[in-house]
Design a protein around this motif. Structure first.
Motif, PDB file in Angstrom:
ATOM      1  N   ASP A 198      -3.752   6.336  -5.253  1.00  0.00           N
ATOM      2  CA  ASP A 198      -3.746   6.833  -6.635  1.00  0.00           C
ATOM      3  C   ASP A 198      -5.130   6.643  -7.341  1.00  0.00           C
ATOM      4  O   ASP A 198      -5.663   7.438  -8.142  1.00  0.00           O
ATOM      5  N   TYR A 199      -5.686   5.400  -7.058  1.00  0.00           N
ATOM      6  CA  TYR A 199      -7.124   5.287  -7.450  1.00  0.00           C
ATOM      7  C   TYR A 199      -7.956   6.465  -6.968  1.00  0.00           C
ATOM      8  O   TYR A 199      -8.901   6.743  -7.762  1.00  0.00           O
TER       9      TYR A 199
ATOM     10  N   LYS B 135      -7.423   9.445  -5.943  1.00  0.00           N
ATOM     11  CA  LYS B 135      -7.017  10.726  -6.736  1.00  0.00           C
ATOM     12  C   LYS B 135      -7.544  10.560  -8.142  1.00  0.00           C
ATOM     13  O   LYS B 135      -8.286  11.861  -8.556  1.00  0.00           O
ATOM     14  N   ASP B 136      -7.603   9.486  -8.731  1.00  0.00           N
ATOM     15  CA  ASP B 136      -8.141   9.606 -10.445  1.00  0.00           C
ATOM     16  C   ASP B 136      -9.552   9.753 -10.294  1.00  0.00           C
ATOM     17  O   ASP B 136     -10.223  10.345 -11.043  1.00  0.00           O
ATOM     18  N   MET B 137     -10.359   9.128  -9.150  1.00  0.00           N
ATOM     19  CA  MET B 137     -11.852   9.280  -9.012  1.00  0.00           C
ATOM     20  C   MET B 137     -12.230  10.644  -8.917  1.00  0.00           C
ATOM     21  O   MET B 137     -13.202  10.926  -9.282  1.00  0.00           O
ATOM     22  N   ASN B 138     -11.535  11.119  -7.970  1.00  0.00           N
ATOM     23  CA  ASN B 138     -11.739  12.647  -7.569  1.00  0.00           C
ATOM     24  C   ASN B 138     -13.066  13.012  -6.954  1.00  0.00           C
ATOM     25  O   ASN B 138     -13.783  13.746  -7.553  1.00  0.00           O
TER      26      ASN B 138
ATOM     27  N   ILE C 258      -6.051  -2.926 -10.743  1.00  0.00           N
ATOM     28  CA  ILE C 258      -5.759  -1.575 -10.594  1.00  0.00           C
ATOM     29  C   ILE C 258      -4.438  -1.555  -9.999  1.00  0.00           C
ATOM     30  O   ILE C 258      -3.761  -0.563 -10.443  1.00  0.00           O
TER      31      ILE C 258
ATOM     32  N   GLU D 246      -2.114  -1.991 -12.970  1.00  0.00           N
ATOM     33  CA  GLU D 246      -1.928  -1.084 -14.135  1.00  0.00           C
ATOM     34  C   GLU D 246      -1.112   0.242 -13.350  1.00  0.00           C
ATOM     35  O   GLU D 246      -0.225   0.895 -14.052  1.00  0.00           O
ATOM     36  N   LYS D 247      -1.329   0.419 -11.972  1.00  0.00           N
ATOM     37  CA  LYS D 247      -0.611   1.484 -11.434  1.00  0.00           C
ATOM     38  C   LYS D 247       0.912   1.214 -11.214  1.00  0.00           C
ATOM     39  O   LYS D 247       1.804   2.103 -11.261  1.00  0.00           O
TER      40      LYS D 247
ATOM     41  N   GLU E 287       2.408   1.999 -14.480  1.00  0.00           N
ATOM     42  CA  GLU E 287       2.852   3.312 -14.743  1.00  0.00           C
ATOM     43  C   GLU E 287       4.069   3.714 -13.856  1.00  0.00           C
ATOM     44  O   GLU E 287       4.719   4.546 -14.472  1.00  0.00           O
TER      45      GLU E 287
END
Length: 257
Positions: A78-79, A81-84, A185, A188-189, A192
């Motif tokens: 997930d991290y 993917k967020d950083m991209n 991290i 928080e995930k 969510e």
């Protein structure tokens, strides 16, 4: 107060090694009877959520969905993917970590990866450390799955993922971004995923250094259960008290005021 959902540790809370903690099983049964959402939050990257679900059922008579398990591997995916930053990754870790990342659409690259991910790897060798060091020095984003420096075994404490991460931090001069408890991290995930705010959930676990500090450091109430890592005699000297301390999860009422 009453909580709308529960973030729960596994080893030391639901079971101890290969031994079941019966109060843990009863706790999950009561959550299910009360239709209260919960999520197992674990630093273990060696097993997939499907494997964890299967083990809980077969070894400990705890029956949950695969979606009830959130690992440091999933937090890492997930991290990223967020950083991209791209989809190329070099992974030091075991099959649970590798399959979780590659199944999410990332591809292994030893030469120019966008990310280097380091977890527990019982077949670690110099070549893997060399590849990771060179990639990080060339600019790959350095991720550590979890900070556990040691793993408890019947032989004593042995190296954990944090030991390999520490070695690479020294070799590269770069600090790893840590995914697992007690860092922000994974918490928080997890919130969510369970669709709750910090004040609506409570973190339940046996280890003050990871589980309880994960709650304290991130503004989430905590329940320390004395069935695993942290002992009763440790409690008076803890730097900051957990919200609740119990000898057994059987003592918990879901309607605390």
């Amino acid at each position: 107060m009453s909580y709308k959902g529960y973030l729960i540790d596994l080893d030391g809370t639901m079971y101890l090694g290969s031994e079941p903690i019966e109060a843990g099983r009863r706790f999950i049964n009561r959550l299910q009877e009360n239709n209260l959402p919960f999520l197992f939050v674990t630093n273990n990257t060696t097993k997939t959520p499907g494997h964890v679900k299967q083990e809980l059922a077969e070894k400990f008579d705890i029956h949950v969905s695969e979606q009830s398990v959130y690992t440091a591997t999933l937090a890492t995916v997930d991290y990223m993917k967020d950083m991209n930053l791209g989809n190329k990754v070099y992974i030091i870790g075991e099959s649970g970590l590798k399959s979780g990342i590659l199944d999410a659409g990332f591809v292994m690259d030893e030469v120019n990866p966008d990310y280097v991910v380091v977890g527990l790897d019982k077949s670690i060798d110099y070549d893997k450390l060399k590849i990771a060091t060179l990639a990080i020095r060339k600019g790959a984003h350095f991720i550590g799955t979890n900070p556990d420096k040691n793993l408890p075994t019947d032989e004593g404490l042995i190296p954990g993922a944090g030991s390999f991460i520490g070695l690479l931090e020294i070799a590269t001069g770069e600090k790893a971004k840590i995914m697992g408890k007690p860092e922000a991290i994974i918490m928080e995930k997890a919130l969510e995923k369970i669709n709750l705010d910090k004040h609506e959930a409570i973190m339940v676990g046996d280890n003050y250094e990871t589980d309880i500090c994960a709650g304290i450091n991130n503004g989430i109430d905590t329940l320390l259960v004395l069935t695993g890592f942290t002992k009763k005699e440790d409690v008076p000297n803890l730097p900051k008290a957990p919200t609740v301390v119990l000898d057994s999860l059987d003592e918990w009422s879901f309607n605390h005021d």
